[in-house]
Design a protein around this motif. Structure first.
Motif, mmCIF file in Angstrom:
data_model
loop_
_atom_site.group_PDB
_atom_site.id
_atom_site.type_symbol
_atom_site.label_atom_id
_atom_site.label_comp_id
_atom_site.label_asym_id
_atom_site.label_seq_id
_atom_site.Cartn_x
_atom_site.Cartn_y
_atom_site.Cartn_z
ATOM 1 N N ASN A 55 48.842 38.271 58.587
ATOM 2 C CA ASN A 55 47.737 38.298 57.563
ATOM 3 C C ASN A 55 47.432 36.931 57.017
ATOM 4 O O ASN A 55 47.122 36.740 55.946
ATOM 5 C CB ASN A 55 47.793 39.231 56.603
ATOM 6 C CG ASN A 55 48.076 40.653 57.234
ATOM 7 O OD1 ASN A 55 48.851 41.496 56.960
ATOM 8 N ND2 ASN A 55 46.709 41.026 57.834
ATOM 9 N N GLY A 56 47.328 35.722 57.966
ATOM 10 C CA GLY A 56 46.767 34.738 57.624
ATOM 11 C C GLY A 56 45.162 34.683 57.996
ATOM 12 O O GLY A 56 44.679 35.713 57.690
ATOM 13 N N GLY A 89 50.840 38.219 54.461
ATOM 14 C CA GLY A 89 49.850 37.619 53.627
ATOM 15 C C GLY A 89 48.922 38.269 52.661
ATOM 16 O O GLY A 89 48.707 39.199 53.234
ATOM 17 N N VAL A 90 48.894 37.488 51.510
ATOM 18 C CA VAL A 90 47.967 38.443 50.490
ATOM 19 C C VAL A 90 46.961 37.488 49.792
ATOM 20 O O VAL A 90 46.593 37.521 48.578
ATOM 21 C CB VAL A 90 48.908 39.097 49.219
ATOM 22 C CG1 VAL A 90 49.854 39.990 50.083
ATOM 23 C CG2 VAL A 90 49.789 37.895 48.659
ATOM 24 N N THR A 91 46.292 36.409 50.518
ATOM 25 C CA THR A 91 45.346 35.752 50.175
ATOM 26 C C THR A 91 44.098 36.509 49.541
ATOM 27 O O THR A 91 43.520 37.627 50.447
ATOM 28 C CB THR A 91 44.783 34.681 51.031
ATOM 29 O OG1 THR A 91 45.932 33.875 51.497
ATOM 30 C CG2 THR A 91 43.753 33.721 50.329
ATOM 31 N N THR A 92 43.713 36.194 48.285
ATOM 32 C CA THR A 92 42.195 37.006 47.797
ATOM 33 C C THR A 92 41.236 35.992 47.358
ATOM 34 O O THR A 92 41.717 34.745 47.187
ATOM 35 C CB THR A 92 42.658 38.040 46.924
ATOM 36 O OG1 THR A 92 42.780 37.558 45.749
ATOM 37 C CG2 THR A 92 43.971 39.027 47.257
ATOM 38 N N ARG A 96 44.335 37.717 40.025
ATOM 39 C CA ARG A 96 44.908 38.822 39.555
ATOM 40 C C ARG A 96 44.915 40.078 41.011
ATOM 41 O O ARG A 96 45.771 40.795 40.616
ATOM 42 C CB ARG A 96 44.082 39.534 38.605
ATOM 43 C CG ARG A 96 44.156 38.841 36.944
ATOM 44 C CD ARG A 96 43.160 39.493 36.059
ATOM 45 N NE ARG A 96 41.662 39.415 36.350
ATOM 46 C CZ ARG A 96 40.815 40.312 36.216
ATOM 47 N NH1 ARG A 96 41.220 41.367 35.550
ATOM 48 N NH2 ARG A 96 39.376 40.183 36.684
ATOM 49 N N GLU A 97 44.135 39.882 41.623
ATOM 50 C CA GLU A 97 44.063 40.537 42.836
ATOM 51 C C GLU A 97 45.249 40.145 43.796
ATOM 52 O O GLU A 97 45.944 40.994 44.368
ATOM 53 C CB GLU A 97 42.709 40.567 43.539
ATOM 54 C CG GLU A 97 42.617 41.604 44.803
ATOM 55 C CD GLU A 97 41.507 41.749 45.573
ATOM 56 O OE1 GLU A 97 41.367 42.770 46.311
ATOM 57 O OE2 GLU A 97 40.589 41.203 45.023
ATOM 58 N N THR A 98 45.455 38.803 43.830
ATOM 59 C CA THR A 98 46.527 38.350 44.612
ATOM 60 C C THR A 98 47.848 38.828 44.137
ATOM 61 O O THR A 98 48.738 39.435 44.967
ATOM 62 C CB THR A 98 46.497 36.761 44.665
ATOM 63 O OG1 THR A 98 45.567 36.121 45.218
ATOM 64 C CG2 THR A 98 47.939 36.352 45.475
ATOM 65 N N ILE A 115 50.741 32.921 50.858
ATOM 66 C CA ILE A 115 49.684 32.964 50.095
ATOM 67 C C ILE A 115 48.833 31.737 50.050
ATOM 68 O O ILE A 115 49.376 30.645 49.736
ATOM 69 C CB ILE A 115 50.151 33.197 48.720
ATOM 70 C CG1 ILE A 115 50.831 34.406 48.420
ATOM 71 C CG2 ILE A 115 48.971 33.185 47.819
ATOM 72 C CD1 ILE A 115 51.449 34.869 47.176
ATOM 73 N N GLY A 116 47.337 31.906 50.373
ATOM 74 C CA GLY A 116 46.518 30.787 50.333
ATOM 75 C C GLY A 116 45.881 31.033 48.977
ATOM 76 O O GLY A 116 45.742 32.000 48.372
#
Length: 321
Positions: A55-56, A89-92, A96-98, A115-116
């Motif tokens: 999930n990049g 991946g959890v980039t948002t 707070r959502e990340t 994480i980006g």
């Protein structure tokens, strides 16, 4: 799984998110193709991929829903079974959502997070450092890999900011794209593993063998055995083979970018990835998801040809059945 920067060695293999047929339409509720996901993960594991990331950009962190992200993570984690580090991946678009996604994704089975930073507006260097400090404070003990891409995130992380990021215990590595990689590596030393692009790894490893001990590979699901052969060549300091493979990898990927325009390529990265994974033939990626659907003909053919070239390279290294 306790992971430190010294544990980040070999290939940080970034994989896509296979889609079922019809996923190009907005009405699809669960677009994940779980059978092809398992097939893909088993293929890269069989080749010996050291670490797996999801999930990049082309892994479609921007197009899957939160529900899909959780179910995809559980599927990947189940297949890996704790056999190697898994970073999801959890980039948002906000801190707070990340954090919310990060907690849920760790609960779903990820060992760490990829994480980006938020990219709706560009962030200055102080904001970048604060963002990762906040993530680490909220998720103590969770290993983090920084996603550094100047085009995607509207700016390069400076060498000075790298030094500050390396002081955060949770940060173990950074996916590095563009900029002075040797300078960044030397600045952080062994406090963070700075990951070069696979095709350039041999050059950096030759210059800084004690620091350049791992690389990121977005091609792992195109040619897993060829990619891992390069990892062994670099580990063994077989520079002739490493140089040869590096040139082959560049040959395969050069065709993805008609005119060599990286910025335009990034605009179509997701769609091009579906083309190249399809013709590489390891698994079926399915269609791209909305809104990233349109692709100019020359970029489509470039992506398809890229996959065909990867398949040709992989054929040289696939073990006999």
């Amino acid at each position: 799984m306790k992971i430190t920067p010294l544990d980040i060695e070999g290939i940080f293999g970034i994989v896509p998110t296979p889609a079922i047929e019809g996923s190009e339409h907005w009405s699809v509720v669960d677009s994940i193709n779980y059978d092809e996901t398992e097939k893909m993960i088993r293929a890269v594991m069989a080749a010996g991929c050291d670490m797996i990331a999801t999930n990049g950009t082309f892994g479609e962190g921007a197009t899957v829903t939160f529900s899909e992200l959780k179910s995809f993570t559980r599927c990947v984690a189940d297949v890996i079974g704790g056999s190697r580090p898994f970073f999801a991946g959890v980039t948002t678009l906000n801190t707070r959502e990340t954090i919310e996604r990060g907690r849920a994704i760790v609960d779903a089975g990820a060992d760490g997070l990829f994480i980006g930073r938020p990219m709706w507006l560009a962030m200055d260097q102080a904001a970048i450092v604060r963002f990762y400090q906040d993530i680490a404070e909220a998720l103590p003990g969770v290993p983090l890999v920084v996603y550094d891409n100047a085009l995607t995130f509207k700016g390069k992380i400076s060498t000075e900011a790298y030094v500050e990021l390396a002081a955060i215990p949770e940060i173990v590595a950074a996916k590095h794209t563009g900029g002075p990689i040797a300078e960044d590596m030397q600045a952080v030393g062994h406090d963070m593993r700075v990951l070069p692009l696979l095709a350039n790894w041999h050059e950096t490893a030759k210059e800084l063998p004690d620091l350049a001990r791992a690389a990121w590979a977005g091609s792992i699901a195109c040619a897993p055995n060829a990619v891992m052969r390069q990892a062994r060549a670099i580990r063994d300091r077989d520079w002739d083979l490493a140089n040869d493979l590096g040139e082959q990898f560049r040959w395969a990927e050069r065709v993805m970018m008609p005119g060599g325009d990286m910025a335009t390529f990034m605009d179509y990265s997701i769609q091009i990835a579906h083309c190249r994974f399809k013709t590489a033939g390891i698994f079926d990626p399915g269609p791209a998801r909305p809104p990233y659907l349109f692709l100019p003909d020359d970029y489509r053919e470039g992506g398809l040809e890229c996959g065909r070239r990867w398949a040709k390279i992989e054929a040289e290294f696939t073990p006999a059945q």
